[in-house]
Design an enzyme around this catalytic site. Structure first.
Site, short mmCIF file in Angstrom:
data_model
loop_
_atom_site.label_atom_id
_atom_site.label_comp_id
_atom_site.label_asym_id
_atom_site.label_seq_id
_atom_site.Cartn_x
_atom_site.Cartn_y
_atom_site.Cartn_z
N LYS A 231 0.92 -1.32 -0.10
CA LYS A 231 -0.03 -0.01 -0.13
C LYS A 231 0.84 1.08 0.04
O LYS A 231 1.84 1.27 0.72
CB LYS A 231 -0.85 -0.03 0.99
N SER B 273 -9.35 2.95 1.36
CA SER B 273 -8.37 3.37 0.73
C SER B 273 -7.30 2.36 0.12
O SER B 273 -6.38 2.95 -0.53
CB SER B 273 -7.58 4.39 1.45
N SER C 174 -10.98 0.15 5.28
CA SER C 174 -9.97 0.41 4.24
C SER C 174 -9.30 -0.64 3.61
O SER C 174 -8.87 -0.74 2.36
CB SER C 174 -8.80 1.50 4.49
#
Length: 413
Positions: free
Chosen positions: A81, A146, A170
């Site tokens: 990420k 996210s 997320s």
């Protein structure tokens, strides 16, 4: 090993082949980079691709394997990420954090996956180097966020495993919308840069064996009830059915009826297969009821938020959840109350409505693929356990996989 062959293999299968020297980490990583090169222009799942760094790291892994090093995830390409990424072409990570532990297990980071871009308040989307991240199931829909790129990359077979962090859903929201597994760990179990205490690290994978391997390699949690290691047959169950309570809305969310239909059908399938045993409360409002955690979550994030009111909500919900989840019971809900939204945003719908309660309380939760809604979008079933219950979640996920709830690649029947 070509890209298509590689794409269908779990991380544990790749690691086993590399450890036995049936294939080199360099060959596996080259296949992953080739698949990324072919799919990335249309999916935009990566902020950066670290081709040179990945090749160098794969060579290190191959030398370690030749020297007899024990590397349980040897040669496994992973997406990272973007918040954990370094300068272009040069990955950087905290050695003591989750990525560092994956490196120690033999993983090969191949790039920084996309996260939401600037200029919009909503976080359930992603922006890759080439543009907005596309949901692999439907190009006109968001993959969620996210951890947008991580979910899209795993769903499309670019990598078998990708890291995520979950502050309000997320990891679980993009996992649900992309049809993969997404785990949020117990708050505080692993280090994360979040002063509010609401975020926890997590992982996105496509099969139960890889989830087990991540738990064993990162937080160091042995998973029982699913065989002695991540390499056992995925069809092994969790033994006796686990007591569980179903709630379509936690008493406050406006859940899409089609999402509820799909996830409830998955729950019924798990009950019929003996994976779970449904228990009350199954009252007129559909089961477990919490106070809406949204105002409390927002207050804890805001510098001038009403923290006293937020703590009152937290204390009340904690008491309800501790009573509900005691004795190894599970809570089952849709992972999100709505389907994936378009690239123009969610409107006034809170996709976090069913996830952020467990960031506030700290409980671990996993989103499991439940099926497709009428418009062909994946829906996820959220399974919540008591704090520290990651091993139980992994056991139930393996049993769910054996009962017919595996992740599927976009386009598979």
């Amino acid at each position: 090993m070509d890209g298509e062959t590689y794409a269908g293999l779990p991380a544990v299968a790749i690691a086993g082949a590399v450890a036995r020297r049936e294939v080199s980490a360099a060959e596996v990583v080259e296949a992953a980079l080739d698949r990324i090169a072919r799919l990335e222009p249309s999916l935009c799942a990566f902020r950066e691709v670290w081709a040179d760094g990945a090749r160098a790291r794969a060579a290190e892994v191959d030398r370690g394997v030749a020297a007899g090093d024990r590397l349980p995830l040897a040669g496994v390409p992973i997406g990272v990420k973007a918040g954990a990424a370094g300068p272009a072409g040069r990955p950087a990570w905290a050695p003591a954090g989750p990525v560092g532990r994956l490196l120690a297990a033999g993983c090969v980071p191949v790039g920084a996956t996309s996260v939401p871009g600037p200029g919009t308040p909503w976080r359930t989307w992603g922006l890759g180097a080439g543009g907005p991240t596309v949901n692999p199931w439907r190009r006109d829909r968001s993959p969620g966020g996210s951890s947008a790129g991580s979910a899209a990359a795993v769903a499309a077979g670019m990598v078998p495993m990708a890291t995520g962090a979950d502050g309000a859903g997320s990891v679980r929201i993009p996992a649900a919308w992309c049809g993969v597994l997404g785990l949020k760990t117990t708050n505080g179990l692993l280090p994360v840069a979040d002063r509010s205490g609401l975020a926890a690290p997590g992982v996105l994978v496509r099969c139960a064996a890889d989830l087990t391997a991540w738990l064993e390699c990162v937080p160091g949690i042995p998973v029982r009830g699913t065989g002695e290691s991540a390499g056992k047959d995925a069809g092994e169950g969790a033994g006796e059915p686990v007591a569980a309570v179903w709630s379509p809305d936690l008493g406050f969310a406006r859940s899409d009826p089609d999402v509820v239909r799909v996830t409830r059908a998955a729950v019924d399938g798990l009950a019929a297969a003996g994976v779970v045993r449904l228990e009350p409360p199954e009252g007129p409002e559909g089961g477990a009821v919490l106070l809406d955690p949204g105002p409390a979550w927002l207050a804890l994030r805001a510098p001038d938020g009403d923290r006293a009111a937020a703590e009152r909500t937290r204390v009340e919900n904690d008491a309800r959840l501790d009573a509900l989840l005691g004795g190894g019971r599970l809570l089952l809900t849709p992972a999100t109350p709505n389907r994936p939204h378009g690239h123009d945003g969610p409107g006034d719908r809170y996709s976090t409505a069913l996830t952020w309660a467990f960031n506030l309380s700290g409980h671990p939760a996993v989103s499991v693929p439940a099926g497709l809604t009428g418009d062909g979008c994946p829906a996820g079933l959220q399974i919540v356990a008591a704090r520290g219950g990651e091993a139980l979640l992994a056991s139930v996920v393996r049993a769910a996989e054996g009962a017919g709830l595996p992740a599927r690649a976009p386009g598979e029947a």
